[in-house]
Write a protein that holds these residues in place. Structure first.
Motif, PDB file in Angstrom:
ATOM      1  N   ALA A  60      -8.152  -1.820  -3.968  1.00 14.72           N
ATOM      2  CA  ALA A  60      -9.459  -1.588  -3.342  1.00 14.72           C
ATOM      3  C   ALA A  60      -9.847  -0.118  -3.289  1.00 14.72           C
ATOM      4  O   ALA A  60     -11.015   0.237  -3.535  1.00 14.72           O
ATOM      5  CB  ALA A  60      -9.468  -2.191  -1.935  1.00 14.72           C
ATOM      6  N   GLY A  98     -10.635  -8.329 -11.075  1.00 13.71           N
ATOM      7  CA  GLY A  98     -10.225  -9.510 -10.351  1.00 13.71           C
ATOM      8  C   GLY A  98      -8.910 -10.125 -10.775  1.00 13.71           C
ATOM      9  O   GLY A  98      -8.277  -9.721 -11.755  1.00 13.71           O
ATOM     10  N   TRP A 133     -12.229  -2.652 -11.150  1.00 10.55           N
ATOM     11  CA  TRP A 133     -11.472  -3.850 -10.823  1.00 10.55           C
ATOM     12  C   TRP A 133     -12.156  -5.096 -11.358  1.00 10.55           C
ATOM     13  O   TRP A 133     -13.327  -5.337 -11.105  1.00 10.55           O
ATOM     14  CB  TRP A 133     -11.304  -3.925  -9.308  1.00 10.55           C
ATOM     15  N   SER A 174       0.814  -1.224   0.000  1.00 11.98           N
ATOM     16  CA  SER A 174       0.000   0.000   0.000  1.00 11.98           C
ATOM     17  C   SER A 174       0.842   1.265   0.000  1.00 11.98           C
ATOM     18  O   SER A 174       0.370   2.331  -0.420  1.00 11.98           O
ATOM     19  CB  SER A 174      -0.922   0.005   1.224  1.00 11.98           C
ATOM     20  N   ASP A 185      -0.720 -15.412  -0.459  1.00  8.74           N
ATOM     21  CA  ASP A 185      -1.451 -14.185  -0.132  1.00  8.74           C
ATOM     22  C   ASP A 185      -1.411 -13.165  -1.265  1.00  8.74           C
ATOM     23  O   ASP A 185      -1.880 -12.025  -1.096  1.00  8.74           O
ATOM     24  CB  ASP A 185      -0.866 -13.546   1.135  1.00  8.74           C
ATOM     25  N   SER A 241      -2.979 -12.938  -4.297  1.00  7.90           N
ATOM     26  CA  SER A 241      -4.256 -12.490  -4.863  1.00  7.90           C
ATOM     27  C   SER A 241      -4.962 -11.512  -3.937  1.00  7.90           C
ATOM     28  O   SER A 241      -5.440 -10.454  -4.376  1.00  7.90           O
ATOM     29  CB  SER A 241      -5.166 -13.690  -5.150  1.00  7.90           C
ATOM     30  N   SER A 242      -5.027 -11.844  -2.657  1.00  9.12           N
ATOM     31  CA  SER A 242      -5.690 -10.933  -1.718  1.00  9.12           C
ATOM     32  C   SER A 242      -4.906  -9.640  -1.571  1.00  9.12           C
ATOM     33  O   SER A 242      -5.492  -8.551  -1.411  1.00  9.12           O
ATOM     34  CB  SER A 242      -5.857 -11.605  -0.355  1.00  9.12           C
ATOM     35  N   GLY A 243      -3.582  -9.737  -1.645  1.00 11.24           N
ATOM     36  CA  GLY A 243      -2.764  -8.527  -1.567  1.00 11.24           C
ATOM     37  C   GLY A 243      -2.990  -7.606  -2.750  1.00 11.24           C
ATOM     38  O   GLY A 243      -3.059  -6.377  -2.598  1.00 11.24           O
ATOM     39  N   GLU A 289      -5.756  -7.496  -4.616  1.00 16.36           N
ATOM     40  CA  GLU A 289      -7.104  -6.947  -4.476  1.00 16.36           C
ATOM     41  C   GLU A 289      -7.127  -5.821  -3.447  1.00 16.36           C
ATOM     42  O   GLU A 289      -7.776  -4.796  -3.650  1.00 16.36           O
ATOM     43  CB  GLU A 289      -8.078  -8.060  -4.092  1.00 16.36           C
ATOM     44  N   GLY A 290      -6.393  -6.017  -2.351  1.00 16.94           N
ATOM     45  CA  GLY A 290      -6.313  -4.967  -1.348  1.00 16.94           C
ATOM     46  C   GLY A 290      -5.643  -3.715  -1.878  1.00 16.94           C
ATOM     47  O   GLY A 290      -6.051  -2.592  -1.554  1.00 16.94           O
ATOM     48  N   TYR A 291      -4.627  -3.896  -2.707  1.00 20.03           N
ATOM     49  CA  TYR A 291      -3.920  -2.759  -3.287  1.00 20.03           C
ATOM     50  C   TYR A 291      -4.857  -1.900  -4.129  1.00 20.03           C
ATOM     51  O   TYR A 291      -4.828  -0.661  -4.074  1.00 20.03           O
ATOM     52  CB  TYR A 291      -2.751  -3.266  -4.141  1.00 20.03           C
TER      53      TYR A 291
END
Length: 392
Positions: A66, A74, A72, A25, A56, A58-60, A62-64
């Motif tokens: 967000a 996916g 977005w 981030s 982690d 993919s979730s990272g 997506e969080g970036y």
């Protein structure tokens, strides 16, 4: 009837970036790149092997994205590895994904993976809508220091390397060193052969630096590994952008030093031999030939082979002894296939000195065989020494 000739000048921005932890981030690099292009829709494709190493990721990602305000679409995890270049299955999967996610020519597709994955997905994206904005994240040494910063993308066909493909300048290349250190040791080390190659044909000082640091590189010390990858990537990108022939319309390809035999060797092994290992053999062969034909000093050829050996890379593969019904080594077929792939006159780069090449238009088959025999003998001596060492 009158003839009318029109000039169509084209200018491309080739952005090559180096960073660490790009999806953190507090790292603004990627967001700034995407803002620069003005597009809003973003899709991410990740090679399955990379996703497995980084659970982690993919979730990272997506969080970036967000809170950045992009449309977005996916993260899609897809199969990678050398085998994905042997047919068009992955290409068609990417086409389908692009269509389903309504990706257009102003959207961004971020691809994260090794060289084969980037090649196949890059070809899909170069042909979807006749070109979608691509942001490459190479994850291996070889893709970070060579193929990932290039402007080519391709898959294999008719048993031949990169037969179907395109030239397509990516919107950006992001070399994230966080990925670099997650490979296994062999893959990390083997990819350095492309740095050796570009140093041999473009930059004597860089080769001297590699030679001086070859033990540290072989031990994969992070600082020296990253410096080597960065220097190699910039050498490749500079040649592509300033060498006068970015889309290979001519007959000379300096960055393919050692590759005529490497591509054929990959084919002869049905692509079970990695590109890096095949290039190591090809570089050793063309270096030795440069010396035997009187272009390169013998002591300089020995320095090159010392570096290849120090990086624990092969000088020989038994497929080099495969022969046709007339007893001719099949690797020689690679010269004509190399010429045909490019078109025009056969042009092979040899070494005149470390850091400077010379184009030739003929290789003496008997002398090539002599060089292959010498490499085979060197390999046998090396293997015997290793076995004796294990015995003690």
């Amino acid at each position: 009837m009158p003839r009318h000739d029109f000039q169509i000048p084209l200018t491309f921005e080739h952005r090559v970036c180096f960073t660490r932890d790009a999806f953190s981030s507090d790292n603004p690099l990627l967001a700034e790149l995407l803002e620069e292009g003005g597009g809003r829709r973003v899709l991410v494709l990740v090679e399955r092997a990379v996703a497995k190493l980084w659970p982690d990721l993919s979730s990272g990602i997506e969080g970036y994205f967000a809170d950045l305000g992009f449309d977005w679409r996916g993260v899609h995890v897809l199969q990678g590895g050398e085998s994905v270049k042997n047919d068009d299955e992955l290409v068609r999967t990417v086409w389908k994904t692009v269509d389903q996610e309504h990706i257009d020519r102003h959207s961004y597709v971020i691809t994260i993976g090794g060289g084969a994955f980037l090649d196949a997905t890059g070809f899909a994206l170069a042909t979807a809508h006749r070109g979608v904005r691509l942001v490459r994240f190479p994850t291996t040494t070889l893709s970070q220091d060579d193929s990932g910063v290039g402007v080519k993308c391709a898959i294999n066909q008719f048993g031949k390397k990169n037969w179907v493909g395109a030239f397509a300048v990516p919107f950006a290349v992001v070399n994230d060193f966080q990925f670099l250190h997650s490979q296994d040791e062999e893959t990390r080390r083997a990819g350095l052969i492309e740095a050796v190659k570009v140093a041999l044909v473009k930059d004597q000082e860089f080769f001297q630096w590699i030679s001086k640091n070859m033990d540290r590189l072989a031990n994969l010390e992070p600082e020296v590994l990253e410096e080597c990858v960065q220097r190699s990537a910039l050498e490749h990108a500079q040649h592509i952008s300033e060498g006068g022939d970015p889309f290979e319309s001519g007959s000379s390809r300096p960055l393919d030093f050692g590759h005529w035999a490497a591509h054929k060797l990959e084919q002869l092994t049905e692509f079970t031999l990695s590109h890096a290992h095949a290039v190591a053999v090809g570089v050793a062969l063309d270096t030795l030939y440069s010396s035997k034909c009187g272009l390169l000093r013998e002591c300089d050829a020995e320095r090159v082979i010392d570096v290849v050996e120090a990086l624990k890379l092969p000088l020989w593969h038994d497929a080099l002894d495969l022969r046709d019904e007339n007893g001719r080594r099949r690797v020689h077929e690679g010269l004509e296939e190399f010429r045909e792939h490019l078109g025009g006159e056969l042009t092979v780069l040899l070494l005149r000195e470390l850091g400077r090449g010379q184009d030739v238009h003929h290789l003496d088959e008997g002398l090539v065989d002599s060089c292959l025999d010498e490499l085979k003998d060197r390999y046998a001596v090396l293997k015997k020494a290793e076995q004796c060492g294990e015995g003690h």
